[in-house]
Motif scaffolding. Sequence first.
Motif, short mmCIF file in Angstrom:
data_model
loop_
_atom_site.label_atom_id
_atom_site.label_comp_id
_atom_site.label_asym_id
_atom_site.label_seq_id
_atom_site.Cartn_x
_atom_site.Cartn_y
_atom_site.Cartn_z
N ALA A 276 0.66 -1.36 -0.19
CA ALA A 276 0.07 0.20 0.01
C ALA A 276 0.92 1.14 0.07
O ALA A 276 0.66 2.32 -0.82
CB ALA A 276 -1.02 -0.17 1.16
N GLU A 277 1.99 1.41 1.02
CA GLU A 277 2.62 2.69 0.86
C GLU A 277 3.60 2.52 -0.05
O GLU A 277 3.65 3.86 -0.69
CB GLU A 277 3.53 2.42 2.11
CG GLU A 277 2.61 2.39 3.64
CD GLU A 277 2.12 1.22 3.74
OE1 GLU A 277 2.78 0.11 3.33
OE2 GLU A 277 1.57 0.86 4.79
N SER A 278 4.23 1.77 -0.83
CA SER A 278 5.00 2.12 -2.14
C SER A 278 4.07 2.30 -3.38
O SER A 278 4.28 3.19 -4.23
CB SER A 278 5.98 0.78 -2.32
OG SER A 278 5.18 -0.07 -2.53
N ASN A 279 2.44 1.63 -3.30
CA ASN A 279 1.76 2.02 -4.27
C ASN A 279 1.33 3.59 -4.22
O ASN A 279 1.35 4.21 -5.33
CB ASN A 279 0.31 1.24 -4.01
CG ASN A 279 0.59 -0.21 -3.99
OD1 ASN A 279 1.46 -0.60 -4.58
ND2 ASN A 279 -0.34 -1.10 -3.41
N VAL A 280 1.39 4.00 -3.10
CA VAL A 280 1.04 5.50 -2.79
C VAL A 280 2.31 6.19 -3.49
O VAL A 280 1.98 7.41 -4.08
CB VAL A 280 0.49 6.03 -1.49
CG1 VAL A 280 0.46 7.38 -1.17
CG2 VAL A 280 -0.89 5.23 -1.09
N ALA A 281 3.37 5.95 -2.91
CA ALA A 281 4.41 6.52 -3.52
C ALA A 281 4.49 6.57 -5.07
O ALA A 281 4.98 7.60 -5.88
CB ALA A 281 5.92 6.07 -2.98
N VAL A 282 4.32 5.47 -5.69
CA VAL A 282 4.38 5.26 -7.24
C VAL A 282 3.33 6.36 -7.71
O VAL A 282 3.50 6.86 -8.80
CB VAL A 282 4.27 3.76 -7.56
CG1 VAL A 282 3.89 3.59 -8.85
CG2 VAL A 282 5.35 2.98 -6.98
N GLY A 283 1.96 6.07 -7.16
CA GLY A 283 1.02 6.97 -8.05
C GLY A 283 1.43 8.41 -7.78
O GLY A 283 1.27 9.06 -8.83
N ALA A 284 1.74 8.74 -6.59
CA ALA A 284 2.30 10.31 -6.49
C ALA A 284 3.42 10.57 -7.51
O ALA A 284 3.46 11.74 -7.93
CB ALA A 284 2.70 10.54 -5.11
N ALA A 285 4.35 9.62 -7.34
CA ALA A 285 5.40 9.82 -8.36
C ALA A 285 4.96 10.26 -10.02
O ALA A 285 5.47 10.99 -10.67
CB ALA A 285 6.62 8.87 -8.32
N ASN A 286 4.19 9.16 -10.24
CA ASN A 286 3.61 9.35 -11.80
C ASN A 286 2.80 10.48 -11.82
O ASN A 286 2.62 10.93 -13.12
CB ASN A 286 2.81 8.18 -12.00
CG ASN A 286 3.53 6.81 -12.35
OD1 ASN A 286 4.40 6.96 -13.47
ND2 ASN A 286 3.73 5.99 -11.60
N LEU A 287 2.30 11.08 -10.88
CA LEU A 287 1.67 12.28 -10.81
C LEU A 287 2.38 13.62 -10.62
O LEU A 287 2.19 14.74 -10.56
CB LEU A 287 0.48 12.43 -9.86
CG LEU A 287 -0.58 11.26 -10.31
CD1 LEU A 287 -1.54 11.10 -9.23
CD2 LEU A 287 -1.40 11.53 -11.65
N GLY A 288 3.91 13.31 -10.45
CA GLY A 288 4.90 14.61 -10.71
C GLY A 288 5.41 14.94 -9.26
O GLY A 288 5.97 15.87 -9.02
N VAL A 289 5.07 14.06 -8.23
CA VAL A 289 5.43 14.42 -6.96
C VAL A 289 6.65 13.73 -6.87
O VAL A 289 7.15 12.62 -7.01
CB VAL A 289 4.57 13.79 -5.64
CG1 VAL A 289 5.12 14.09 -4.56
CG2 VAL A 289 3.24 14.37 -5.91
N ASP A 290 7.77 14.11 -6.02
CA ASP A 290 8.98 13.82 -5.71
C ASP A 290 8.91 12.96 -4.51
O ASP A 290 8.77 13.18 -3.47
CB ASP A 290 9.93 14.82 -5.41
CG ASP A 290 11.48 14.24 -5.13
OD1 ASP A 290 11.66 13.25 -5.11
OD2 ASP A 290 12.20 15.48 -4.88
#
Length: 313
Positions: A35-49
């Motif tokens: 779950a936590e890496s999924n959130v990081a991946v989703g956010a990274a794909n949306l432009g978050v560092d």
Amino acid sequence: MSELVTFGETMLRLTPPRGHRLSRVDRLDVHVGGAESNVAVGAANLGVDAAWASLLPATDLGERIAYALRGEGVEPLVTWTEMGRVGTYYFERGGMPRGRDVIYDREGAPIRDATPADAPLDRVRDAEVFFTTGITPALSEKVAETTGTLLETARDAGVRTAFDVNYREKLWSPAAARTTLTNLLPSVDVLFVAERDAREVLALDGDAERMARDLTAEYGFETVVVTLGEEGALALHDGSVTRQETFPADTVDPLGSGDAFASGFLAERMDGAPVEDALAYGAATAALKRTVEGDMARVSPDEVRALVEDGGK
Ligand code: KDG
């Protein structure tokens, strides 16, 4: 420095072809999910560092996970250990009436022994948002304590903390979850909770708005997002309620859509958007995720904006 730092276990997901029984399988697809890496991946794909913190065994399978996350633009902040193994899980998908099943095989993952000394506290202190979920403290008492320390460390440093209750009945009972989570929630600023978890785990009653108001009164959250499945989501922020419908999607793979929702919501809030827009962005990210195989939201900002703008029509 990363804008978003998440903490939790990431596993290999081994998936039989659709309609095949695990007991007869001769081929498994490999995905990386947590779950936590999924959130990081989703956010990274949306432009978050974005960065994801965890422990992994120094094995080829541990490296497989770090490699996948790097490939999605997430920085793995990994403590590599000589102990333990990579957790796995199986996702069996049949047509109705059999439905689907998640089978965990995750005992022995090193994150269960994580102490604060294993966590990148400086990176947590430097983040804009620290995110974790109720799956992490379900793994062991030790990692539950560490999760509490990380949330407090973030809070003390002025970092916004975000937490998804993410109750998993195969990991613990509602009563055990309630005891642990009620100790963690005072350190949380932004709470995501499924309506059913609010009712069955946090023992609240009334409609979603009532539960969001009761949670805010008890824990002083900045924002509470209650997800309502096909009925959409509701956010309570500064005393005002915003509602959002679910965008229709042809579901190829449902796993990780809650994480996609959280990643879209957080990415949009971190970009300075109001809660109303973040809720729409989260719902659109979740819908688009459901059209993609695997647990991660490999979704672009343009796709999300287009879906928000045309309302899924
Ligand atoms: O939200 C999807 C997660 O449940 C999945 O990626 C695996 O983290 C996982 C878990 O513990 O179930």
